[in-house]
Design an enzyme around this catalytic site. Sequence first.
Site, PDB file in Angstrom:
ATOM      1  N   GLU A  22       0.846  -1.216   0.000  1.00  0.00           N
ATOM      2  CA  GLU A  22       0.000   0.000   0.000  1.00  0.00           C
ATOM      3  C   GLU A  22       0.879   1.263   0.000  1.00  0.00           C
ATOM      4  OE1 GLU A  22      -0.980   2.818   3.118  1.00  0.00           O
ATOM      5  OE2 GLU A  22      -2.018   1.016   3.835  1.00  0.00           O
ATOM      6  N   GLU A  93      11.368   2.706   1.803  1.00  0.00           N
ATOM      7  CA  GLU A  93       9.999   2.717   2.342  1.00  0.00           C
ATOM      8  C   GLU A  93       9.794   1.684   3.441  1.00  0.00           C
ATOM      9  OE1 GLU A  93       6.462   4.723   2.798  1.00  0.00           O
ATOM     10  OE2 GLU A  93       8.268   5.300   1.718  1.00  0.00           O
TER      11      GLU A  93
END
Length: 918
Positions: A22, A93
């Site tokens: 996501e 990330e």
Amino acid sequence: MNVGVGSFSDPDGLEGIAHFLEHMLFYASEKYPLEDSYSTYISENGGRTNAYTSSEHTNYFFDVNADGFDEALDRFAQFFIKPLMSSDATTREIKAVDSEHQKNLLSDAWRINQLQKHLSAEGHPYHKFSTGSWDTLEVRPKARGIHTRDELLKFYKENYSANIMNLVVYAKESLDKIESSVLSKFQEIRNIDRSKLSFPGQPCSDHLQVIVKTVPIKRSHKLRVTWPITPGIHHYMEGPSRYLGHLIGHEGEGSLFYILKKLGWASSLSAGESDWTLDFSFFKVVIDLTDAGHENVEHIVGLLFKYILLLQQSGVSKWIFDELSAICETTFHYQDKTPPIDYVVKCSSNMQLYPARDWLVGSSLPSNFTPTVIQSMLNELTPNNVRIFWESTNFEGHTDQTEPWYGTAYSVEKITGSIIQEWMDKAPNEKLHLPSPNVFIPTDLSIKNVQEKVDVPVMLRKSSYSRLWYKPDTTFSTPKAYVKLDFYCPFGGNSPEANVLTDISTRLLMDYLNEYAYDAQVAGLYYAISHTDSGFQVTVTGYSHKLKILLETVIEKITTFEVKPDRFYVIKELVAKQYENFKFQQPYQQAMYYCSLLLKDLSWPWNDELEVLSVLKPEDLSRYYPQIMSRTFIECYAAGNIEPTEAESMIQHVENVLFKGPKPLSQPLFPSQQLANRIVNLEKGVKYCYTKEGLNPSDDNSALLHYIQVHQDDFKLNIKLQLVALIAKQPAFHQLRSVEQLGYITVLMQRNDSGIRGVQFIIQSTVKGPKHIDSRVQAFLKMFESKLYEMPDNEFKSNVNALIEMKLEKHKNLREESSYFWREIQDGTLKFDRKEYEVAALKQLTKAELIEFFDQHIKAGAPQKKALSVQVYATTHSTENTSDEGDSNMVNIDDVFGFRRSRPLYGSFKGGIGHVKL
């Protein structure tokens, strides 16, 4: 876009990969390869974007100014067509996911949630850890020779399929036009005909009849009684969990909460279905306990089961169902328009759960009275089916197990039906009964015809006691009103003692009104009495029909207030815990608190208030309350479905009761007592620095709040500041979070303290200390400088237009409109038509003027700049090099109050510049 896959689908040994994916889809795509360009586009076009991962689906959403919608939609579609997940971005990330997990590690809500999952069948996905961390997404896979990026691409390829996606698009164009736009943009999404996942079986069947004692972080006692049940979604038109939640969670006379409160054992109670999927669900009763309640948990559980027995014996009641059904219907028909971003999220989630005819309604309209369905859910709430989670800091050192992901200490004991039966027999013999019919249900829902259509509030009346602003509803056509009374009491906040006593008195008033006004809230009429820096506020909002009755009752309670010692001690305990738990706030929240304390004249530190609180007795409040009320001025705002004469008579009534009785409680203020909101004026060319150790030594997060103070409310300066903030917001996020990975919480936002405006960077980090982060903010400002100087004219123009669009966006409902106008009244700025002036100023603005503004006020090293750096450091960062060599303009603040006394204050709009003479 709602995608029908979530954390339940994480492969073993890759916990959190659905959530990580996501995050990754925001980075880039083949069609738009520039990193973060999607978020930048949305931000520069006045929009917001976000996503969340739940157990069985992942939801992505954005909103944007109408002009930018077509391109934004195309960029969004690429998430699901050809996203790019570079290996460099992947590694970075994972750190953001880890930072997100780090901020949750000491949060009780996350800890108890994982503990409930931990005590379930290991083979069921409910048991898993779903957020992900550096450990689960980098360290462990690497040790097994697994490349996380390969797994990420594989997870995307195997799970993201058009047949399990639901899209909702909300736009101004005609349906035909939207449809053809969607077809052209989204048709390339792969459809691998992914089968709809289901996870049958009840995850907790082997973990029932247990009482789990657990140690929270914050000082508190809480009881969570939960039962696995058949998901109510299968009977959404019958509404079994709504019916049972309404009764078990009721707070009126005869209810479980009413009795627990009377006994001094509980400060709040809620009941209802939660954590549900199509395959399993839980019914939960959550009770916040007092210290006395903690000593009587067996009695409390006994009383809860006695109330459930009462429901069994009374049978399912048709009039209660009909009343609930009628309330739901009224709520649905007169629902406020919500922001489109919330609406699309709700509808796209509904599409996975309901047949098409109910996509917009969901389960909000139960209308089939079927006693057997309600009865069968009630039959599941038995002693043999129960799990009891009992949280208390008193259990520290008395547990024998540790939950692996968050390190929560707990112990488990078996509890049988016969033990619970014993507790029921021993429970106090209180008169539990079902609620009476609700007298607050509105029956007059007509819309009043307003003669004078006005777009902004008008001053309807003023006296030496009060001032009334009035704004009829000319937009929303709903039978609702909004009334706010701000009591300015000079003796209500002039010392730490006064502040604490005023706070306790407002909480006691809410406490006394609870049984009576609970029905009003169920029926859609809400009230609040809240403590302010300079007194208290009364707000009543909802259906206008019976609003006056509720307001008059609240005022009567204020005038006849007396201190009940037993309730005083319950509230005192609650307030003391809130103060003591201040140290467990996130470090960035602590930084925000220190910033306000440094800037706001006449604000008191929480530790002073805790110190005075500890010695307070009921008689102190009995003595002081008449003094709080002895001098007051009431600023009033009435809006919505309400006629001018009604608004005036309401306020006249308040004046009569408070100021004009035989023994008046209050007198008007002297002119010398008028309220002022005053803010410290920082020195030009100086950078102040306030450094403080984080209050919780176990928290590894440090935080920085870097504040740049610019000006006092002025249309031309406001728009320049707003435009700089709009242009810089996404580049700051991209550089400081996506590239440098300083921390999950990274924001650049405007700040407005009573009309004094500026911008602030707020960053929280486990990887770097606040001094280093502050240096990175300076480096970012240097980098941003060139972006601004080199900005092409067309880009400047499009940013200006985006800000104009944002300003012209209409209010969605009465509450939103009222909050907007109330802010002007509260700050004393009273510029109700601000938007028109600011839009006019924006149309005149040139790029050169914007650059000149930036160079003067915000640029790194600007000679006139006024900056304040608030630094909260974790123990792990306490050795960080604290020298600021070469920064001769640096002033360290050691004493907050010495600093406040040494600085001049801005003039106050309230009671000063903006004050309307009485």
